[in-house]
Scaffold this active site. Structure first.
Site, PDB file in Angstrom:
ATOM      1  N   LYS A 255     -12.106  23.204 107.555  1.00  0.00           N
ATOM      2  CA  LYS A 255     -10.902  23.518 108.339  1.00  0.00           C
ATOM      3  C   LYS A 255      -9.831  22.440 108.113  1.00  0.00           C
ATOM      4  O   LYS A 255     -10.159  21.290 107.813  1.00  0.00           O
ATOM      5  CB  LYS A 255     -11.231  23.674 109.822  1.00  0.00           C
ATOM      6  CG  LYS A 255     -11.405  22.403 110.587  1.00  0.00           C
ATOM      7  CD  LYS A 255     -11.226  22.634 112.095  1.00  0.00           C
ATOM      8  CE  LYS A 255     -11.262  21.288 112.790  1.00  0.00           C
ATOM      9  NZ  LYS A 255     -10.736  21.245 114.106  1.00  0.00           N
TER      10      LYS A 255
ATOM     11  N   LYS B 211      -6.263  17.100 111.169  1.00  0.00           N
ATOM     12  CA  LYS B 211      -5.268  16.036 111.084  1.00  0.00           C
ATOM     13  C   LYS B 211      -5.873  14.700 110.662  1.00  0.00           C
ATOM     14  O   LYS B 211      -5.159  13.809 110.230  1.00  0.00           O
ATOM     15  CB  LYS B 211      -4.474  15.910 112.377  1.00  0.00           C
ATOM     16  CG  LYS B 211      -5.266  15.781 113.653  1.00  0.00           C
ATOM     17  CD  LYS B 211      -4.312  15.659 114.837  1.00  0.00           C
ATOM     18  CE  LYS B 211      -4.688  16.326 116.127  1.00  0.00           C
ATOM     19  NZ  LYS B 211      -6.030  16.600 116.515  1.00  0.00           N
TER      20      LYS B 211
ATOM     21  N   LYS C  90     -18.651  15.264 113.517  1.00  0.00           N
ATOM     22  CA  LYS C  90     -17.980  13.996 113.826  1.00  0.00           C
ATOM     23  C   LYS C  90     -18.939  12.820 113.765  1.00  0.00           C
ATOM     24  O   LYS C  90     -18.542  11.711 113.410  1.00  0.00           O
ATOM     25  CB  LYS C  90     -17.254  14.064 115.176  1.00  0.00           C
ATOM     26  CG  LYS C  90     -16.048  14.990 115.110  1.00  0.00           C
ATOM     27  CD  LYS C  90     -14.900  14.576 115.993  1.00  0.00           C
ATOM     28  CE  LYS C  90     -13.682  15.435 115.638  1.00  0.00           C
ATOM     29  NZ  LYS C  90     -12.583  15.374 116.578  1.00  0.00           N
TER      30      LYS C  90
HETATM   31  N1  AQP Z   1      -7.538  24.280 111.231  1.00  0.00           N
HETATM   32  C1  AQP Z   1      -7.349  24.858 112.416  1.00  0.00           C
HETATM   33  N2  AQP Z   1      -7.102  26.181 112.501  1.00  0.00           N
HETATM   34  C2  AQP Z   1      -6.898  26.777 113.716  1.00  0.00           C
HETATM   35  N3  AQP Z   1      -6.935  26.093 114.877  1.00  0.00           N
HETATM   36  C3  AQP Z   1      -7.183  24.765 114.833  1.00  0.00           C
HETATM   37  N4  AQP Z   1      -7.276  23.820 115.788  1.00  0.00           N
HETATM   38  C4  AQP Z   1      -7.548  22.630 115.219  1.00  0.00           C
HETATM   39  N5  AQP Z   1      -7.626  22.763 113.887  1.00  0.00           N
HETATM   40  C5  AQP Z   1      -7.406  24.081 113.614  1.00  0.00           C
HETATM   41  C6  AQP Z   1      -7.103  24.068 117.212  1.00  0.00           C
HETATM   42  O1  AQP Z   1      -6.174  23.107 117.705  1.00  0.00           O
HETATM   43  C7  AQP Z   1      -6.498  22.818 119.060  1.00  0.00           C
HETATM   44  C8  AQP Z   1      -6.491  21.365 119.300  1.00  0.00           C
HETATM   45  O2  AQP Z   1      -7.432  20.703 118.514  1.00  0.00           O
HETATM   46  P1  AQP Z   1      -7.736  19.153 118.796  1.00  0.00           P
HETATM   47  O3  AQP Z   1      -6.726  18.284 118.193  1.00  0.00           O
HETATM   48  O4  AQP Z   1      -7.957  18.941 120.246  1.00  0.00           O
HETATM   49  O5  AQP Z   1      -9.070  18.925 118.114  1.00  0.00           O
HETATM   50  P2  AQP Z   1      -9.621  19.335 116.757  1.00  0.00           P
HETATM   51  O6  AQP Z   1     -10.088  20.747 116.830  1.00  0.00           O
HETATM   52  O7  AQP Z   1     -10.640  18.298 116.469  1.00  0.00           O
HETATM   53  O8  AQP Z   1      -8.375  19.259 115.753  1.00  0.00           O
HETATM   54  P3  AQP Z   1      -8.307  18.469 114.410  1.00  0.00           P
HETATM   55  O9  AQP Z   1      -6.953  18.666 113.800  1.00  0.00           O
HETATM   56  O10 AQP Z   1      -9.465  18.765 113.548  1.00  0.00           O
HETATM   57  O11 AQP Z   1      -8.365  17.011 114.953  1.00  0.00           O
HETATM   58  P4  AQP Z   1      -9.145  15.750 114.440  1.00  0.00           P
HETATM   59  O12 AQP Z   1      -8.866  15.665 112.968  1.00  0.00           O
HETATM   60  O13 AQP Z   1      -8.514  14.642 115.227  1.00  0.00           O
HETATM   61  O14 AQP Z   1     -10.566  15.965 114.774  1.00  0.00           O
HETATM   62  C9  AQP Z   1      -7.829  23.496 119.352  1.00  0.00           C
HETATM   63  O15 AQP Z   1      -7.575  24.673 120.071  1.00  0.00           O
HETATM   64  C10 AQP Z   1      -8.368  23.812 118.000  1.00  0.00           C
HETATM   65  O16 AQP Z   1      -9.193  24.959 118.019  1.00  0.00           O
END
Ligand code: AQP
Length: 334
Positions: A197, A200, A115
């Site tokens: 991965k 969003k 990040k």
């Molecule tokens: N690609 C993924 N596969 C499986 N699990 C995932 N999680 C996120 N992406 C995947 C799981 O979703 C939960 C919540 O995640 P979050 O939104 O709190 O944060 P993150 O992991 O940073 O998710 P994103 O989508 O990647 O968000 P952004 O783009 O905003 O940084 C967690 O349990 C995570 O493991």
């Protein structure tokens, strides 16, 4: 334990629309586990501001996320669904735990490295101490299990280290939580770059499927998904794009890898991608319909937010008071 039930805690950031990565890696497991455990599921809006957010959008996303929790199958009467910012104990415990966490530990976190590379203009202290706030979230509720995607495993290991360090100084204060990973969908990869991965915040909307995408959009995005020049539907390290699609299909249908490989033997990728799209749409459509109904019911959602904040505060404050006493903060004389 609360009563005779073990405690489960998890959260998602309110940073936008959820992807099927968030759903299959986290939310879906919550729904499967929630009858067995005493559950707390937060809308992690305090975590969200480690990256700049537009205030109105953050408020909107938080409400959408809580509504989506219910639409996905979490009963708000049985599970505590609440906004992190409504429970001040999160930030208070995070401060205390900051003093029991080392800079070296935090600088090894891959999410911080990723990040800070992505938001070079805003490498703030909150981004760095994000895992400490996450540790506070989990430890406040004395959680036994934390169902998350595999990307959060490192943060959970740090949570355990912090809790054990604290307990070794002050006695048995925190329950040591364990990570709960689902059998499939632990790490859903980007449809455009299967080495990353699915996220969003990806700039390319074709890289992810949103939980709110309609069926046509879902199928179109799967049709464009990166695979390889081969035509075999086979799970293998040298076929990351196809393996990711198999994982998604397995997660949505409950079929095993072997069954899937057999089902699409000799059929090529076109048929397979269409089937994956349809399976995903079949899972998401009923959730989208429930979401549309729930969104119309403002008073109902407001009531849930209010009542669950009270419940979350009650349990969180119990742990916070105990921690404050242990470290030597005097009680307020009333
Ligand atoms: N690609 C993924 N596969 C499986 N699990 C995932 N999680 C996120 N992406 C995947 C799981 O979703 C939960 C919540 O995640 P979050 O939104 O709190 O944060 P993150 O992991 O940073 O998710 P994103 O989508 O990647 O968000 P952004 O783009 O905003 O940084 C967690 O349990 C995570 O493991």
């Amino acid at each position: 334990m609360i009563g005779d039930k073990k405690v489960l805690y998890s959260a998602v950031q309110a940073t936008g629309n959820l992807t099927i990565g968030n759903y299959l890696g986290a939310l879906r497991n919550w729904v499967n586990l929630c009858d067995e455990y005493e559950c707390f599921f937060a809308v992690a809006n305090e975590h969200s501001i480690t990256v700049r957010q537009e205030p109105a959008a953050l408020r909107k996303h938080a409400r959408e996320l809580l509504t989506l929790y219910i639409a996905a199958g979490l009963d708000p009467e049985k599970n505590c669904l609440y906004y992190q910012s409504h429970v001040p104990a999160h930030a208070e415990l995070a401060w205390i735990l900051n003093c029991y966490t080392y800079m070296g530990e935090l600088s090894r976190m891959t999410q911080f490295k990723d990040k800070s590379a992505k938001h070079e203009d805003n490498v703030n202290a909150g981004l760095f101490t994000y895992p400490v706030l996450m540790a506070a979230d989990i430890l406040l509720f004395q959680a036994d299990y934390v169902p998350v995607g595999v990307d959060q495993k490192q943060h959970l290991e740090l949570t355990r280290d912090i809790a054990m360090r604290f307990n070794s100084i002050y006695g048995d204060v925190f329950t040591i939580p364990e990570v709960y990973l689902g059998k499939t969908g632990r790490k859903i990869m980007s449809l455009q770059d299967p080495s990353k991965k699915m996220s969003k915040s990806d700039e390319n909307p074709n890289a992810y499927i949103l939980m709110m995408d309609d069926k046509d959009t879902i199928i179109r995005k799967f049709k464009r998904a990166i695979t390889d020049s081969d035509t075999q539907v086979r799970y293998s390290d040298d076929k990351p794009g196809v393996s990711n699609l198999i994982d998604i299909y397995a997660s949505c249908t409950g079929k095993s890898t072997e069954e899937i490989e057999k089902e699409f033997e000799g059929q090529g990728y076109g048929q397979f991608k269409l089937a994956v799209g349809e399976a995903v749409a079949d899972v998401l459509t009923p959730i989208q319909e429930r979401y549309a109904d729930l969104s119309k019911n403002k008073d109902y959602i407001d009531g849930i937010i209010k009542n669950n904040a009270e419940k979350a505060n009650y349990f969180a404050n119990k742990t916070l008071r105990k921690v404050q006493k242990k470290v030597g903060f005097p009680e307020l004389i009333r």
